[in-house]
Write a protein that holds these residues in place. Structure first.
Motif, PDB file in Angstrom:
ATOM      1  N   TYR A   1     -22.784 -34.263  31.454  1.00  0.00           N
ATOM      2  CA  TYR A   1     -23.869 -34.078  32.417  1.00  0.00           C
ATOM      3  C   TYR A   1     -24.398 -32.668  32.281  1.00  0.00           C
ATOM      4  N   SER A   2     -25.587 -32.554  31.723  1.00  0.00           N
ATOM      5  CA  SER A   2     -26.217 -31.244  31.633  1.00  0.00           C
ATOM      6  C   SER A   2     -27.671 -31.423  31.245  1.00  0.00           C
ATOM      7  N   PHE A   3     -28.546 -30.681  31.909  1.00  0.00           N
ATOM      8  CA  PHE A   3     -29.963 -30.687  31.550  1.00  0.00           C
ATOM      9  C   PHE A   3     -30.187 -29.680  30.417  1.00  0.00           C
ATOM     10  N   VAL A   4     -29.468 -29.928  29.331  1.00  0.00           N
ATOM     11  CA  VAL A   4     -29.346 -28.935  28.279  1.00  0.00           C
ATOM     12  C   VAL A   4     -30.658 -28.669  27.554  1.00  0.00           C
ATOM     13  N   ARG A   5     -31.517 -29.675  27.418  1.00  0.00           N
ATOM     14  CA  ARG A   5     -32.747 -29.432  26.656  1.00  0.00           C
ATOM     15  C   ARG A   5     -33.676 -28.437  27.350  1.00  0.00           C
ATOM     16  N   TYR A   6     -33.568 -28.329  28.673  1.00  0.00           N
ATOM     17  CA  TYR A   6     -34.420 -27.381  29.380  1.00  0.00           C
ATOM     18  C   TYR A   6     -34.068 -25.933  29.039  1.00  0.00           C
TER      19      TYR A   6
ATOM     20  N   GLU B   1     -42.031 -28.335  27.598  1.00  0.00           N
ATOM     21  CA  GLU B   1     -40.924 -27.868  28.445  1.00  0.00           C
ATOM     22  C   GLU B   1     -40.245 -28.997  29.214  1.00  0.00           C
ATOM     23  N   SER B   2     -40.998 -30.020  29.639  1.00  0.00           N
ATOM     24  CA  SER B   2     -40.354 -31.023  30.506  1.00  0.00           C
ATOM     25  C   SER B   2     -40.924 -32.433  30.389  1.00  0.00           C
ATOM     26  N   GLY B   3     -41.542 -32.776  29.290  1.00  0.00           N
ATOM     27  CA  GLY B   3     -41.880 -34.158  29.023  1.00  0.00           C
ATOM     28  C   GLY B   3     -42.951 -34.757  29.928  1.00  0.00           C
ATOM     29  N   ILE B   4     -42.951 -36.092  29.994  1.00  0.00           N
ATOM     30  CA  ILE B   4     -43.911 -36.841  30.804  1.00  0.00           C
ATOM     31  C   ILE B   4     -43.159 -37.706  31.804  1.00  0.00           C
ATOM     32  N   LYS B   5     -43.449 -37.518  33.057  1.00  0.00           N
ATOM     33  CA  LYS B   5     -42.891 -38.370  34.103  1.00  0.00           C
ATOM     34  C   LYS B   5     -43.803 -39.570  34.376  1.00  0.00           C
TER      35      LYS B   5
ATOM     36  N   PHE C   1     -34.546 -38.652  29.818  1.00  0.00           N
ATOM     37  CA  PHE C   1     -33.461 -38.522  28.847  1.00  0.00           C
ATOM     38  C   PHE C   1     -32.123 -38.643  29.558  1.00  0.00           C
ATOM     39  N   ASP C   2     -31.168 -39.177  28.837  1.00  0.00           N
ATOM     40  CA  ASP C   2     -29.806 -39.311  29.339  1.00  0.00           C
ATOM     41  C   ASP C   2     -29.146 -37.939  29.290  1.00  0.00           C
TER      42      ASP C   2
END
Length: 432
Positions: free
Chosen positions: A239-244, A354-358, A381-382
Motif C-alpha cells: 500500500y503506497s501512492f508511490v507513483r506520486y 502528475e495524477s492521471g484522469i479521474k 492504479f492499484d
C-alpha cells in the motif's frame, strides 16, 4: 536450470542473449500510441518473458525507456503499465518508451529477481526487437528509468550492479531479499530513491524489506551514491501512492541527465554534481540545500532539487503527494445530433502527468449535465503493484447527453484529475 545459459559471451561488459528466441512483434494501437508485444523464450527451459512496450504517437526519437518491473507472484499484471494513461502522458512529455515486463519462470521470482539469471539479457533482446519492428532502432541503446516493487525492487538493484552505465534513475518500492553484493563505482552516479514501510513492511526472514531499504541506502550513500530513502510508516508493503513521488523524482533527474541534443545513447548521459542537490533528514524530515548544510551530508538522503525535496518531505509525512495543478484540457472534440433531444459527443484527452484522469465533466453553458464515466473513475492504479485499472481496453471517449434541439446549447467538457483539480473547459461548436 534457469536463464543461466543465456549469456556465455560478453560484449562491452554487457551480457548478451544467445540461447533464446523471440516471437514476432505484435502491434496493438491505442488512443495515445502503439503497444508492441514480444515474447523472449529460453530454448533450454520453460522460462520466458513477455514485454509490452508503449511508444507515444508523434515521437520523432525515443530518448529513453521507463521499465516498470512487477513483484513476486504478480506475473501477468506487468502488461498494465503499457496501457496506463498517466505513464503514457509521462512518456509523451519526455519522449520515452514504457515497458511492462511479465517474467514467467519455473521457479517464480527465486531466479528472475536476479538479472544474471537471464531477466537482464532478455530485456536487451526485447528492446532491440521492438526497436526494429517499430522503426525506432535507437530503443536498443536508449538509457533507462527503472522501477521495481518487492522482488522487482531487488531486480532493480541487481540491474544497478550489472548495467549501471545504462540507468538514468531508479525507484525501489519496498525492495526485498537484502542483496549482499557490492556496487560498481558507476552505480554511485545513479539517483535512486528507496521507499519502505518500516515495521509494517514485508519483514519476514525471506522478505527483509525494511533491512533491504536501510542497508542499501547506507551502502550506497556512505560510498557517495546519490541515494535517498522514504519511510511511509502508516502504510505497508502493498500500500503506497508511490507513483506520486516517483514521477516528479524521475522528471527532475531526466532534466539533468538526459543526453543533450538528439543523442539517445546511454553513453552520453550526463553526470549530476552532488553539490547542486538538496538533502533530507530521514528522522526529522527537514530538508537543506546541499551547499548550505554544515554537517555530514552522507548521513542524509540526497535529492536532486528543491521541488523533489519538498515532495519527499510531504510524502514521508503524509504517504502521498498532492497534485495542486489542473490537468490539460480535452481536445479533438466532435458532436453528432442523434435526434431532437440527444447528442453524441466524442473527444480525446492527454492524462495529467502528475495524477492521471479521474473523470470528465460535461456542461451545457454553466450547468453540469453529465460526467464520464457515469459511475466510478476512468482509470486508477492499484496501490499494491502500481498497475493500471483497468489493465487495458479503456472505454472510448464517447457518450450521449441530452441537449434539446433549438435550445441554443453550448456544450463544453473538462478533465478532472485524481485530486479533483479541473482543467479549463473545451467548448464544442454550437449544438443546434
Amino acid at each position: 536450470m534457469s536463464f543461466g545459459l543465456l549469456f556465455s559471451q560478453q560484449v562491452s561488459g554487457i551480457p548478451q542473449v544467445e540461447s533464446s528466441v523471440e516471437s514476432q512483434v505484435e502491434e496493438y494501437p491505442t488512443e495515445n500510441g502503439i503497444v508492441y508485444r514480444v515474447v523472449v523464450k529460453n530454448l533450454d527451459t520453460a522460462n520466458y518473458a513477455v514485454y509490452n512496450v508503449f511508444i507515444p504517437t508523434g515521437v520523432d526519437t525515443v530518448r529513453g525507456a521507463f521499465i516498470h518491473q512487477h513483484g513476486c507472484g504478480m506475473e501477468g499484471r506487468g502488461v498494465a503499465t503499457a496501457y496506463d494513461v498517466q505513464y503514457q502522458a509521462f512518456a509523451k512529455k519526455w519522449r520515452l518508451a514504457v515497458v511492462g515486463p511479465d517474467l514467467y519462470y519455473e521457479s517464480g521470482c527465486h531466479d528472475w529477481k536476479n538479472p544474471e539469471s537471464g531477466s537482464g539479457p532478455s530485456l536487451l533482446k526485447a528492446l532491440e526487437q521492438v526497436g526494429k519492428a517499430s522503426n525506432y532502432p535507437e530503443l536498443r541503446d536508449a538509457p533507462w528509468l527503472l522501477w521495481g516493487h518487492s522482488g522487482g525492487g531487488h531486480w532493480v538493484l541487481g540491474m544497478m550492479k550489472d548495467y549501471p552505465e545504462r540507468i538514468l534513475a531508479a525507484f525501489c518500492y519496498s525492495p526485498a531479499f537484502d542483496p549482499q553484493w557490492a556496487y560498481p563505482d558507476e552505480a554511485l552516479k545513479i539517483p535512486v530513491m528507496i521507499r519502505h514501510a518500516g515495521a509494517n513492511d514485508s519483514n519476514s526472514p525471506d522478505g527483509k524489506c525494511w533491512e533491504t531499504a536501510v542497508n542499501t541506502f547506507h551502502k550506497l550513500r556512505s560510498a557517495g551514491g546519490l541515494a535517498s530513502i522514504a519511510h511511509t510508516p502508516y502504510q505497508n508493503h502493498n500500500y503506497s501512492f508511490v507513483r506520486y513521488m516517483a514521477i516528479p523524482f524521475y522528471s527532475s533527474v531526466l532534466a539533468k541527465r538526459l543526453p543533450m541534443g538528439k543523442s539517445v545513447s546511454f553513453t552520453a548521459m550526463r553526470d549530476i554534481d552532488e553539490t547542486t542537490g538538496w538533502l533530507g533528514d530521514t528522522l526529522l524530515t527537514n530538508t537543506y540545500k546541499y551547499a548550505e548544510y554544515t554537517s555530514t551530508p552522507m548521513a542524509l538522503s540526497w535529492l536532486p532539487d528543491s521541488m523533489v525535496a519538498a515532495k519527499w518531505k510531504e510524502y514521508v509525512i503524509t504517504g502521498t503527494v498532492v497534485d495542486r495543478t489542473p490537468p490539460p484540457a480535452p481536445y479533438g472534440l466532435t458532436h453528432k445530433r442523434l435526434h431532437n433531444v440527444a447528442v453524441e459527443l466524442s473527444w480525446q484527452a492527454t492524462a495529467d502527468v502528475e495524477s492521471g484522469i479521474k473523470q470528465f465533466n460535461i456542461y451545457n453553458g454553466n450547468q453540469l449535465i453529465a460526467r464520464f464515466p457515469e459511475h466510478g473513475v476512468y482509470q486508477r492504479f492499484d496501490t499494491n503493484g502500481d498497475e493500471a485499472i483497468p489493465m487495458s481496453g479503456l472505454p472510448e471517449l464517447k457518450t450521449v447527453v441530452m441537449v434539446p434541439a433549438g435550445a441554443g446549447a453550448n456544450v463544453s467538457i473538462s478533465t478532472v484529475n485524481h485530486f479533483d483539480m479541473e482543467s479549463p473547459r473545451t467548448v464544442f461548436t454550437r449544438v443546434d
